[in-house]
Design a protein around this motif. Sequence first.
Motif, PDB file in Angstrom:
ATOM      1  N   HIS A  64       0.501  -1.420   0.088  1.00 24.29           N
ATOM      2  CA  HIS A  64       0.274   0.143  -0.060  1.00 24.29           C
ATOM      3  C   HIS A  64       0.563   1.464  -0.203  1.00 24.29           C
ATOM      4  CE1 HIS A  64      -3.571   2.028   0.787  1.00 24.29           C
ATOM      5  NE2 HIS A  64      -2.899   2.525   2.017  1.00 24.29           N
ATOM      6  N   HIS A  66       0.694   6.035  -1.583  1.00 29.93           N
ATOM      7  CA  HIS A  66       0.734   7.010  -2.112  1.00 29.93           C
ATOM      8  C   HIS A  66       1.571   8.352  -2.255  1.00 29.93           C
ATOM      9  CE1 HIS A  66      -3.245   5.755  -0.696  1.00 29.93           C
ATOM     10  NE2 HIS A  66      -2.945   5.869   0.692  1.00 29.93           N
ATOM     11  N   HIS A 230      -9.381   1.333   1.674  1.00 31.47           N
ATOM     12  CA  HIS A 230      -8.822   1.796   2.821  1.00 31.47           C
ATOM     13  C   HIS A 230     -10.263   1.375   3.454  1.00 31.47           C
ATOM     14  CE1 HIS A 230      -6.542   4.919   0.753  1.00 31.47           C
ATOM     15  NE2 HIS A 230      -5.018   4.559   1.866  1.00 31.47           N
ATOM     16  N   HIS A 267      -5.203  -0.884   5.806  1.00 37.48           N
ATOM     17  CA  HIS A 267      -5.504  -1.016   7.493  1.00 37.48           C
ATOM     18  C   HIS A 267      -5.897  -1.648   8.348  1.00 37.48           C
ATOM     19  CE1 HIS A 267      -3.163   3.107   6.567  1.00 37.48           C
ATOM     20  NE2 HIS A 267      -4.067   3.165   6.017  1.00 37.48           N
ATOM     21  N   ASP A 318       2.700   2.484   3.443  1.00 37.29           N
ATOM     22  CA  ASP A 318       2.129   3.987   3.227  1.00 37.29           C
ATOM     23  C   ASP A 318       1.772   4.579   2.836  1.00 37.29           C
ATOM     24  OD1 ASP A 318      -1.049   5.458   3.267  1.00 37.29           O
ATOM     25  OD2 ASP A 318      -1.267   5.342   5.465  1.00 37.29           O
TER      26      ASP A 318
HETATM   27 ZN   LIG Z   1      -3.433   5.154   2.389  1.00 39.11          ZN
END
Ligand SMILES: [Zn+2]
Length: 435
Positions: A64, A66, A230, A267, A318
Amino acid sequence: MILLDGCRVVVTMDEAGTELENASILIDGGVIRWVGRGRPPLGEPPEVLDGRGLVALPGLINAHHHLYQTHTRVHAQQGGLFDWLSELYPIWATIDADWERTAAEVGLAELALSGCSTTTDHHYVFPAGTAGLLEAEVEVAARVGLRFHPCRGSMDLGQSSGGLPPDGVVEDIDTILAATEAAIQRFHNPAPGSMCRIAVGPCSPFSVSERLMRESAELARQREVRLHTHIAETLDEEAFCQATFGRRPLELLEDLGFLGEDVWLAHCVHVNDADIRRMAATRTAVAWCPTSNMRLGSGFAPAREMIDAGVRVGLAVDGSASNDGGNLLAEVRQAMLTTRARKGAAAMTARQALRVATRGGAACLGRDDIGTIEVGKRADIALFATDGLTHRGAEADPVAALVFCNPGPVRHLFVEGKPVVRDGQLVNLNKVGVR
Ligand SMILES: [Zn+2]
């Protein structure tokens, strides 16, 4: 053909957890042809890389991310998720393809230098009038040489419709589904050894309508690509779901057709026993993000409990705005330490944490051709030295030393049999993140 010759330890990460001392790996055509001690069965003389003193791991897999957030570290330093997002959305509303390209260069360089060979990215901010964002990161990943699973993410629930993001960063459903379909058509390669696969990734319950969740799941299944979102990150989100939908986050996902073996969820911090059983029964996988969850004060995902219940758990850095870094080996250390803080010193070994970051990540991304060093698997291999200052005194167990001691950079990284990091330097990227 390359022979990684005489590695101090080869951590195969096979089902039995086999580790081979003073062993070699023969790579040919992107595939692992032979692993063992002694001399390999050689047809022609290969290129030889001296593996003495090095620990060979399957390339780490980041489940995961970004990447675009790399340019917005250390913002909202005291903010929980909703405050942090609210401060950052207006900044993210200004992103363009150049931002995306340079952020991806920094983020992917960091990942590669920490031994990561495969990563996903969840890109869900597409401000009106921008173009080329997903294309930019796909181009950078190919240039760096990493295996890439970008999600065409989305948000359609702006503030005027009761969502958290400002209206300027959300899109309408038709635009989202058409762009997602186009991304699959253009970039998705389902073949074994694929270097790029697209997933469908509506962002979160507080930024996406129920209709978009349902139609995203339908599209993913129609096109046989994976689904990502998420969920259950914070108590604020749980309260939002109860108030808006009258259900807990995982119940909402189940009702929306968003659980299954083609789904992985970021998460899962606030999940109860019934949620965990539901994820195990549906073979839904989880991307565990310990640093981000601590940074935002979200809590601790019950990863130990999920793994024990049979949930497939992978590891993730993340986004770089809630981790403020992208070192996946450092995340392995966080995973082990936070589990011990919650459940005691025996709750997670170094090897178990490495397993989550390799085999667990492969399960998240639906790959059966990476995550282990075995004959026939793709040649994604990270070689770490353990003779530096941070590993001094840890000679008794060089594999554990990679996780217990402060993380050092990877010495060599191969992806699909090709060098991505050589002698600690990126092979294919000279200027990183220059705008
Ligand atoms: Zn995220």
